[in-house]
Design a protein around this motif. Structure first.
Motif, PDB file in Angstrom:
ATOM      1  N   LYS A 239      29.304  44.715  47.293  1.00 50.84           N
ATOM      2  CA  LYS A 239      29.877  43.758  48.252  1.00 50.84           C
ATOM      3  C   LYS A 239      31.003  42.927  47.625  1.00 50.84           C
ATOM      4  O   LYS A 239      30.959  41.706  47.535  1.00 50.84           O
ATOM      5  CB  LYS A 239      28.781  42.829  48.801  1.00 50.84           C
ATOM      6  CG  LYS A 239      27.704  43.575  49.587  1.00 50.84           C
ATOM      7  CD  LYS A 239      26.635  42.631  50.095  1.00 50.84           C
ATOM      8  CE  LYS A 239      25.662  43.326  51.027  1.00 50.84           C
ATOM      9  NZ  LYS A 239      24.970  44.492  50.412  1.00 50.84           N
ATOM     10  N   PHE A 240      32.064  43.628  47.215  1.00 48.07           N
ATOM     11  CA  PHE A 240      33.205  42.974  46.579  1.00 48.07           C
ATOM     12  C   PHE A 240      33.948  42.081  47.576  1.00 48.07           C
ATOM     13  O   PHE A 240      34.050  42.405  48.762  1.00 48.07           O
ATOM     14  CB  PHE A 240      34.169  44.020  46.022  1.00 48.07           C
ATOM     15  CG  PHE A 240      33.583  44.864  44.925  1.00 48.07           C
ATOM     16  CD1 PHE A 240      33.462  44.381  43.641  1.00 48.07           C
ATOM     17  CD2 PHE A 240      33.123  46.151  45.203  1.00 48.07           C
ATOM     18  CE1 PHE A 240      32.907  45.148  42.633  1.00 48.07           C
ATOM     19  CE2 PHE A 240      32.569  46.933  44.204  1.00 48.07           C
ATOM     20  CZ  PHE A 240      32.458  46.430  42.913  1.00 48.07           C
ATOM     21  N   ASP A 241      34.469  40.984  47.067  1.00 53.74           N
ATOM     22  CA  ASP A 241      35.320  40.125  47.895  1.00 53.74           C
ATOM     23  C   ASP A 241      36.721  40.722  48.009  1.00 53.74           C
ATOM     24  O   ASP A 241      37.353  40.655  49.069  1.00 53.74           O
ATOM     25  CB  ASP A 241      35.412  38.723  47.272  1.00 53.74           C
ATOM     26  CG  ASP A 241      34.055  38.057  47.188  1.00 53.74           C
ATOM     27  OD1 ASP A 241      33.616  37.512  48.210  1.00 53.74           O
ATOM     28  OD2 ASP A 241      33.432  38.100  46.111  1.00 53.74           O
ATOM     29  N   ILE A 242      37.215  41.293  46.894  1.00 51.47           N
ATOM     30  CA  ILE A 242      38.568  41.865  46.845  1.00 51.47           C
ATOM     31  C   ILE A 242      38.497  43.247  46.225  1.00 51.47           C
ATOM     32  O   ILE A 242      37.804  43.469  45.235  1.00 51.47           O
ATOM     33  CB  ILE A 242      39.521  40.982  46.004  1.00 51.47           C
ATOM     34  CG1 ILE A 242      39.699  39.601  46.640  1.00 51.47           C
ATOM     35  CG2 ILE A 242      40.884  41.660  45.829  1.00 51.47           C
ATOM     36  CD1 ILE A 242      40.502  38.632  45.771  1.00 51.47           C
ATOM     37  N   VAL A 243      39.239  44.184  46.803  1.00 48.79           N
ATOM     38  CA  VAL A 243      39.447  45.494  46.202  1.00 48.79           C
ATOM     39  C   VAL A 243      40.951  45.650  45.970  1.00 48.79           C
ATOM     40  O   VAL A 243      41.741  45.503  46.896  1.00 48.79           O
ATOM     41  CB  VAL A 243      38.924  46.630  47.102  1.00 48.79           C
ATOM     42  CG1 VAL A 243      39.351  47.986  46.557  1.00 48.79           C
ATOM     43  CG2 VAL A 243      37.407  46.558  47.216  1.00 48.79           C
ATOM     44  N   SER A 244      41.318  45.932  44.722  1.00 49.46           N
ATOM     45  CA  SER A 244      42.725  46.074  44.338  1.00 49.46           C
ATOM     46  C   SER A 244      42.962  47.517  43.926  1.00 49.46           C
ATOM     47  O   SER A 244      42.435  47.970  42.907  1.00 49.46           O
ATOM     48  CB  SER A 244      43.038  45.117  43.176  1.00 49.46           C
ATOM     49  OG  SER A 244      44.374  45.274  42.732  1.00 49.46           O
ATOM     50  N   THR A 245      43.729  48.266  44.718  1.00 53.14           N
ATOM     51  CA  THR A 245      43.897  49.702  44.465  1.00 53.14           C
ATOM     52  C   THR A 245      45.262  50.009  43.868  1.00 53.14           C
ATOM     53  O   THR A 245      46.270  49.403  44.239  1.00 53.14           O
ATOM     54  CB  THR A 245      43.704  50.525  45.752  1.00 53.14           C
ATOM     55  OG1 THR A 245      44.835  50.356  46.614  1.00 53.14           O
ATOM     56  CG2 THR A 245      42.440  50.128  46.477  1.00 53.14           C
ATOM     57  N   HIS A 246      45.264  50.995  42.953  1.00 51.92           N
ATOM     58  CA  HIS A 246      46.482  51.396  42.240  1.00 51.92           C
ATOM     59  C   HIS A 246      46.461  52.904  42.040  1.00 51.92           C
ATOM     60  O   HIS A 246      45.395  53.500  41.919  1.00 51.92           O
ATOM     61  CB  HIS A 246      46.558  50.687  40.884  1.00 51.92           C
ATOM     62  CG  HIS A 246      46.482  49.199  41.002  1.00 51.92           C
ATOM     63  ND1 HIS A 246      47.599  48.404  41.135  1.00 51.92           N
ATOM     64  CD2 HIS A 246      45.410  48.363  41.032  1.00 51.92           C
ATOM     65  CE1 HIS A 246      47.208  47.139  41.236  1.00 51.92           C
ATOM     66  NE2 HIS A 246      45.892  47.083  41.183  1.00 51.92           N
ATOM     67  N   THR A 247      47.643  53.493  41.960  1.00 50.93           N
ATOM     68  CA  THR A 247      47.888  54.935  41.865  1.00 50.93           C
ATOM     69  C   THR A 247      47.530  55.622  43.184  1.00 50.93           C
ATOM     70  O   THR A 247      46.598  55.231  43.870  1.00 50.93           O
ATOM     71  CB  THR A 247      47.136  55.624  40.693  1.00 50.93           C
ATOM     72  OG1 THR A 247      45.731  55.623  40.923  1.00 50.93           O
ATOM     73  CG2 THR A 247      47.442  54.929  39.371  1.00 50.93           C
ATOM     74  N   THR A 248      48.304  56.641  43.529  1.00 50.59           N
ATOM     75  CA  THR A 248      48.216  57.279  44.848  1.00 50.59           C
ATOM     76  C   THR A 248      46.827  57.830  45.140  1.00 50.59           C
ATOM     77  O   THR A 248      46.253  57.571  46.207  1.00 50.59           O
ATOM     78  CB  THR A 248      49.262  58.411  44.939  1.00 50.59           C
ATOM     79  OG1 THR A 248      50.564  57.845  44.784  1.00 50.59           O
ATOM     80  CG2 THR A 248      49.176  59.112  46.274  1.00 50.59           C
ATOM     81  N   LEU A 249      46.269  58.587  44.208  1.00 52.06           N
ATOM     82  CA  LEU A 249      44.980  59.230  44.435  1.00 52.06           C
ATOM     83  C   LEU A 249      43.863  58.203  44.580  1.00 52.06           C
ATOM     84  O   LEU A 249      43.088  58.237  45.541  1.00 52.06           O
ATOM     85  CB  LEU A 249      44.671  60.192  43.283  1.00 52.06           C
ATOM     86  CG  LEU A 249      43.300  60.871  43.294  1.00 52.06           C
ATOM     87  CD1 LEU A 249      43.113  61.659  44.579  1.00 52.06           C
ATOM     88  CD2 LEU A 249      43.140  61.766  42.074  1.00 52.06           C
ATOM     89  N   SER A 250      43.770  57.287  43.631  1.00 53.64           N
ATOM     90  CA  SER A 250      42.718  56.270  43.673  1.00 53.64           C
ATOM     91  C   SER A 250      42.814  55.425  44.936  1.00 53.64           C
ATOM     92  O   SER A 250      41.804  55.131  45.581  1.00 53.64           O
ATOM     93  CB  SER A 250      42.810  55.383  42.426  1.00 53.64           C
ATOM     94  OG  SER A 250      41.987  54.254  42.547  1.00 53.64           O
ATOM     95  N   SER A 251      44.026  55.031  45.288  1.00 54.54           N
ATOM     96  CA  SER A 251      44.219  54.200  46.480  1.00 54.54           C
ATOM     97  C   SER A 251      43.726  54.903  47.740  1.00 54.54           C
ATOM     98  O   SER A 251      43.102  54.286  48.608  1.00 54.54           O
ATOM     99  CB  SER A 251      45.701  53.832  46.644  1.00 54.54           C
ATOM    100  OG  SER A 251      46.078  52.860  45.694  1.00 54.54           O
ATOM    101  N   ALA A 252      44.014  56.207  47.837  1.00 57.75           N
ATOM    102  CA  ALA A 252      43.578  56.963  49.017  1.00 57.75           C
ATOM    103  C   ALA A 252      42.058  57.077  49.059  1.00 57.75           C
ATOM    104  O   ALA A 252      41.437  56.864  50.111  1.00 57.75           O
ATOM    105  CB  ALA A 252      44.223  58.343  49.009  1.00 57.75           C
TER     106      ALA A 252
END
Length: 369
Positions: free
Chosen positions: A78-91
């Motif tokens: 139950k994260f408050d924030i998710v920070s995504t980086h790089t194309t594959l991981s973000s998708a």
């Protein structure tokens, strides 16, 4: 209750190379910091590191498995924030968020879309997942103006679109050195003071396109034996590129350095940098080289165009045009006195990309939402 943030990238190395200042900032603000990447490994300022079964092939059953693995992690923590980086991981991560009933705030940083508007079918392989995931992308950050235009045109975010100057580089670390120091470093490393050293630091891959550079450099160095090319990095095509340099009789002119930790010392040794990459977001190797006062010969692509201005911070060439690349290598070699004289002003163009300015701005984006 302690807040939680999850940083996601396709590889641990991406987190370590570009995001440690941000992990530290959130850690110091009292967040429990998690990282999800391709493997579990100790990462500074991360309280927990988890592995997801990413596969480099974008359309792969392993990535479908990664979506469900990520979903279980998101539901449990139950994260408050998710920070995504790089194309594959973000998708993968954003696809997992779509399946959640209660969703965290999602901040997606694009490090460069892997397509252009004129790429035809290829564009849709990457654009379609971005369109689908845009519905859970609360904030999208992009780092070149062409990607900004793509994000606006296709509405690849839900609430906010922000332009950022990359993730920031440390101008205390990357800066020009006096010419006397450069000559001393050359002697120390076994080079002649007259050797003109070009540098390309990148993973050996089709995308980074070292084959084009090796072929063009062989043509140019045939006329100037004091030209040397230093290639830093590892990768799947390393052996193939070594073999190509051998066939072109360039073993004494093209040096393969492997992975290099101390890039500042390497920039200080060299006279110019080159990049033949086919696609980029806002490349660190170009920013670091310019910060060190070196001219950059770069393929004319988005990301490079953002940083390299012809005659001011380097030279551009059309990415498939070997003759243009040869001409620009020749020009950098011939204009060495000009670049020595203007290294300070070249370096100054990187001031807006200093981590001291960029980090507070990005942290502000997180806290303003």
């Amino acid at each position: 209750m302690q807040k939680k943030i999850l940083f996601c990238a396709s590889t641990v190395s991406h987190i370590k190379n570009f995001h440690l200042p941000y992990l530290k900032a959130f850690h110091e603000q009292g967040y429990e910091v998690w990282v999800a990447a391709n493997k579990t490994e100790s990462i500074p300022y991360a309280d927990h590191v988890v592995a997801l079964p990413f596969d480099k092939k974008f359309v792969s059953l392993y990535n479908v498995k990664a979506i469900f693995t990520a979903g279980r992690l998101l539901r449990k923590q139950k994260f408050d924030i998710v920070s995504t980086h790089t194309t594959l991981s973000s998708a993968v991560i954003r696809a997992a968020v779509i399946l959640l009933r209660k969703k965290p705030a999602v901040y997606c940083t694009s490090h460069g879309y892997l397509f252009n508007e004129n790429d035809g079918f290829k564009k849709w392989i990457y654009l379609l997942p971005e369109k689908i995931c845009s519905h859970v992308t609360d904030v999208l950050m992009v780092m070149n103006h062409e990607d900004y235009d793509i994000a606006v045109k296709h509405k690849l975010y839900r609430d906010r679109l922000c332009y950022i100057n990359g993730m920031g580089i440390d101008l205390k670390k990357f800066h020009p050195v006096p010419e006397e120091e450069r000559l001393a470093l050359k002697r120390e490393q076994g080079f002649s003071e007259n050797d003109f050293l070009f540098l390309y630091a990148a993973e050996f891959s089709k995308r980074k396109n070292q084959r084009l550079l090796i072929t063009a450099f062989a043509e140019t160095a045939g006329k100037h034996p004091d030209m040397k090319l230093l290639l830093a990095g590892n990768g799947l095509l390393l052996d193939e590129c070594k073999a190509l340099a051998g066939r072109l009789h360039m073993k004494n002119n093209i040096l393969f350095l492997g992975y290099v930790d101390d890039m500042q010392s390497l920039y200080s040794l060299c006279n110019a940098c080159v990049t033949t990459s086919n696609i980029e977001g806002l490349p660190f190797n170009v920013m670091e080289a310019i910060a060190c006062g070196l001219p950059v010969i770069a393929s004319n692509i988005k990301g490079h165009r953002e940083l390299v201005k012809n005659g001011k911070t380097g030279y551009l060439f059309e990415k498939t045009n070997q003759q243009q690349l040869e001409s620009q290598l020749e020009k950098a070699y011939s204009d060495r006195e000009f670049w020595m004289e203007h290294s300070g002003s070249v370096s100054e163009t990187m001031r807006p990309f200093d981590i001291a300015q960029v980090l507070p701005g990005i942290m502000n984006i997180y806290h303003l939402s």
